[in-house]
Design a protein around this motif. Structure first.
Motif, mmCIF file in Angstrom:
data_model
loop_
_atom_site.group_PDB
_atom_site.id
_atom_site.type_symbol
_atom_site.label_atom_id
_atom_site.label_comp_id
_atom_site.label_asym_id
_atom_site.label_seq_id
_atom_site.Cartn_x
_atom_site.Cartn_y
_atom_site.Cartn_z
ATOM 1 N N LYS A 18 0.907 -1.187 0.045
ATOM 2 C CA LYS A 18 -0.102 0.064 -0.080
ATOM 3 C C LYS A 18 0.764 1.328 0.013
ATOM 4 O O LYS A 18 2.038 1.036 0.429
ATOM 5 N N GLU A 19 0.438 2.396 -0.444
ATOM 6 C CA GLU A 19 1.141 3.492 -0.488
ATOM 7 C C GLU A 19 1.608 3.826 0.964
ATOM 8 O O GLU A 19 2.887 4.345 1.018
ATOM 9 N N ASP A 20 1.128 3.668 2.010
ATOM 10 C CA ASP A 20 1.338 4.123 3.399
ATOM 11 C C ASP A 20 2.409 3.228 3.977
ATOM 12 O O ASP A 20 3.060 3.795 4.783
ATOM 13 N N ARG A 26 9.755 3.075 -2.089
ATOM 14 C CA ARG A 26 9.596 4.099 -3.484
ATOM 15 C C ARG A 26 10.518 5.282 -3.311
ATOM 16 O O ARG A 26 11.043 5.525 -4.370
ATOM 17 N N ASN A 80 5.969 10.683 -6.473
ATOM 18 C CA ASN A 80 4.428 11.011 -6.503
ATOM 19 C C ASN A 80 3.752 10.287 -7.775
ATOM 20 O O ASN A 80 2.571 10.348 -7.621
ATOM 21 N N LEU A 84 2.556 1.648 -7.300
ATOM 22 C CA LEU A 84 2.924 0.415 -6.656
ATOM 23 C C LEU A 84 3.156 -0.701 -7.664
ATOM 24 O O LEU A 84 3.444 -1.752 -6.996
#
Length: 112
Positions: A18-20, A26, A80, A84
């Motif tokens: 997940k992004e968090d 990343r 940005n 994922l």
């Protein structure tokens, strides 16, 4: 890359991507794609500190950890927009091709 060494990173997360929970992964991938060797080394050293990981997990933006000399705009734009899917393809390669268990670490070597 230098005349003596070449370094690459493959992500093999053990949890759902997940992004968090992928800020550091990343950040590392983005730095490899956008920065020169000297800035890359310094930035990766900063990202590898435990207090940085804790701060990012608490919600601090990665831009706070950029170092002087980095191309901030290029880094932030790529960070940005880096989806994922790249991390998921790394995970698939690690588990399907290299036969690693989720989260398992390994060192791969390939001479020049």
């Amino acid at each position: 890359t230098s005349s003596h060494t070449r370094v690459g990173i493959l992500n093999n997360p053990s949890s759902k991507i997940k992004e968090d929970n992928t800020a550091i992964a990343r950040g590392i991938l983005t730095a490899f794609l956008t920065q020169n060797n000297s800035n890359l080394k310094s930035f990766l050293s900063k990202l590898s500190k435990e207090e940085t990981a804790k701060s990012l997990a608490a919600g601090t933006k990665i831009s706070k950890f950029l170092i002087p000399g980095m191309d901030d705009n290029t880094f932030e734009k790529k960070y940005n927009t880096l989806g994922l899917d790249l991390i998921k393809s790394h995970q698939m390669f690690c588990q399907e091709v290299l036969k690693l268990l989720p989260g398992q670490m390994a060192v791969m070597s390939n001479g020049r």
